[in-house]
Every structure is written in C-alpha cells, then in structure tokens.
Write an enzyme that holds these catalytic residues in place. Structure first.
Site, short mmCIF file in Angstrom:
data_model
loop_
_atom_site.label_atom_id
_atom_site.label_comp_id
_atom_site.label_asym_id
_atom_site.label_seq_id
_atom_site.Cartn_x
_atom_site.Cartn_y
_atom_site.Cartn_z
N GLY A 153 19.32 -30.87 113.91
CA GLY A 153 20.34 -30.15 114.66
C GLY A 153 21.74 -30.66 114.42
O GLY A 153 22.68 -30.27 115.10
N ASP A 197 28.67 -25.30 109.94
CA ASP A 197 28.24 -26.58 109.38
C ASP A 197 28.87 -26.89 108.03
O ASP A 197 29.24 -28.04 107.74
CB ASP A 197 26.72 -26.61 109.24
#
Length: 346
Positions: free
Chosen positions: A111, A159
C-alpha cells in the site's frame, strides 16, 4: 559501466482514489501525499554476452533471455520487461547485453506504491544509461502509461508522480491524464511533529489492490451515488489536510485522516476486513486518535495518528499482534540515477 537508481515509496495522506479513472476524468481528483525513506532499487550492468539477465528479488524472477528488442510479457518480472520494451520502442535503442537487478524495502502489496515506484526506479536507470531527455513529469507520465496501459495493471496516477518528484506534494488530476504537481514547503518543526505523531504498522498481510480499484471504478461508471459522494468527500479531505498541514495542526490532521478512512470504506467492500478492524480496535484502545490503511486498502500498512507522549504505548500494543511497526522518516528527494565506472569502484 554500472548504472544504479533508487526511488522513494510514499504515504498517501488524503484524497487517495480520486486519482483513479474514470472519477478523475469526470470530476477531477486531488491527492496529498509524501515520500518516506523506504525505497525501490535498480542496478543495470553492461555485459559482453548477447543476453538480458534479470534478477528481480521483488518478483522472485531470476532468468536470462536472448538479446531481443522485445521481451515477452509472461507474468515474470513484468515491470522490468514493460519498461525495457517501451524504452527500446520509443527511443529506438539498439539492444545490447545487460544484467538488471531490482529489490525494494517493503513487500509488494504494502500500500506504499511499491509497484509504481519500481517502474519509476527502473525507468530512471534506463534514462541514466541511455542519456534520455526525460524530466520528472515525462518520467512520471511514461511510468503511468507503462504500468496502466501497456501492462494493464489497475491503479491510479499518484504513485508514479510521488516517486519521481519526492517530498510533500499536493496533486491535481484532470481529464486526458493531465496531472499538476504542487510541491509543498513544510516547515521542519511541522515535519518533526508529524513524524512524532505517526505510527506505521504492517498488518503482515499483503494484498492485491486490483479488485478494490476495479470495484471503485465500476461504482463510478455505474453512477453509484453513495460511492461517488464518498469520493467527493475524500477529495475534499485533501484540500482540508493541505491547510492543516501547512499550519502544523496535527489534531485537525488526525480528524481529517479519520473521516477519510470512514469514507474510504464506502468505496468498496474489500477495503476493510476482520484483521484490519482488529488492528484498529487495538490501536484505538492504546490511544490512537485515528488511522487509515495506506493505498487501496485490504491489507498492507496502516498509518495511525497518536499524541506523541502515547506513541510508545501504541507501538507496544501493536507489537503484540502478528505484524510489525515500521520506523520511517519523511524525505524530500525523488527518484534519481547515477553511474559507476570500474575505475570508481573501491
């Protein structure tokens, strides 16, 4: 010649999920995240043999392949092969023998954006090796396209940009994959207070984010009003947290984090589970003010906010469970690569 690169992992502080299409295309997304001192690593070594040797510790692939302009995507070291195929194709690179080694500081499915950070890290190594004219925006965009479009891996856009830029960033996501990164200059005492107030705990269970993200995308596509309203609230939390962060209001940060987690659980059924709920129950009993699962949910790392004087009590309570507490610090630097010549080696 040897090329090395590293790219940081990130903590999603607020707005996560609003960077995922189709939500970001329809409504626009906002995300606040920050990189931490956990990294992905890549090394490329030139070799005389006409082959490509892959040592991927993160995906447990250790194989050699005949020199080629395209490597077959077969489920083994897909991130490395995806980057290689795209670089050779887009920049008309003449294939030559090399060995590539990758690994990271956190497990896949944590995560913390490990897969996207790894793609950026591998890209940075090839950029350094081939002297490619790619800045942070271009690197992030290419990493996103490789991961989401070429390899068809589910996920959002934050990300890749977090890994490339590094630091605290307030990101805007618009239609047609337009992304604007707004770096935040956070005072040192605020960063110190935030580090003193956060406990990062690994549940011991990695998870695949694909199912959760696909359910989220389906809810948006079908016009699920409850899920969409929850995502609106999650996006707003990024705005609220930015102001609280800039002021150093950790109590407000804790409240916003808790509300964000409550809304996140409305996005997909698999966001939480009995294991996660048990960890939350233990944490709250030990003094945690709030918390949220990092990334899409379902497992991996959980970030808890706590009054610094009660941090040790919380860490001790979590230490009795099956996972572990991960020490960390926030970091400013983004992905980078460097060269090592044989004469430079000790």
């Amino acid at each position: 010649m040897i090329i090395r690169s590293k790219a940081p992992l990130r903590l999603g502080l607020a707005g996560g999920g609003s960077d995922v299409s189709p939500y970001s295309d329809i409504y626009g997304g906002l995300v606040l995240n920050a990189t931490i001192n956990l990294y992905t690593y890549c090394t490329i070594e030139e070799i005389e043999q006409d082959e490509i040797v892959i040592n991927s510790y993160d995906s447990n692939c250790f194989e050699g392949y005949p020199l080629s302009s395209e490597l077959k995507i077969d489920g083994k070291a897909s991130l490395i092969k995806g980057v290689y195929n795209r670089i050779v194709k887009d920049y008309q690179i003449t294939p030559q023998g090399f060995k590539i080694t990758t690994y990271n500081d956190a497990p896949i499915g944590s995560g913390l954006g490990t897969s996207s950070s790894m793609v950026v890290c591998i890209l940075k190594a090839f950029i350094e090796w081939q002297s490619l004219p790619l800045g942070d925006y271009e690197t992030s965009r290419l990493a996103y396209e490789i991961e989401r479009k070429d390899l068809m891996l589910s996920g959002g856009k934050q990300d890749q940009y977090a890994a490339a830029f590094g630091g605290f960033n307030y990101m805007e996501f618009h239609k047609e994959d337009l992304v604007i990164v707004n770096p935040l200059k956070i005072k040192r005492w605020i960063v110190d207070e935030l580090e003193a107030s956060i406990v990062l705990y690994f549940t011991g269970a990695s998870r695949s984010s694909a199912k959760i993200i696909n359910e989220q995308k389906e809810n948006t596509s079908k016009g699920n009003s409850d899920a969409i309203e929850a995502m609106h609230q999650i996006k707003q939390s990024a705005v609220d947290m930015k102001f609280a962060l800039l002021k150093g209001d950790t109590h407000a940060l804790a409240e916003i984090l808790g509300k964000g987690w409550a809304n996140k659980k409305k996005m997909a059924d698999a966001v939480t589970n009995p294991l996660i709920q048990k960890v939350f129950d233990v944490a709250v009993s030990a003094g945690a003010l709030s918390g949220k699962v990092s990334g899409a949910g379902g497992g991996g790392f959980i970030m808890f906010m706590v009054e610094p004087t009660k941090k040790i009590e919380l860490m001790n309570a979590l230490g009795k469970l099956s996972g572990f507490v991960m020490p960390f610090q926030f970091t400013d630097g983004g992905a980078h690569g460097w060269r090592i010549y044989k004469s430079d080696r000790v």
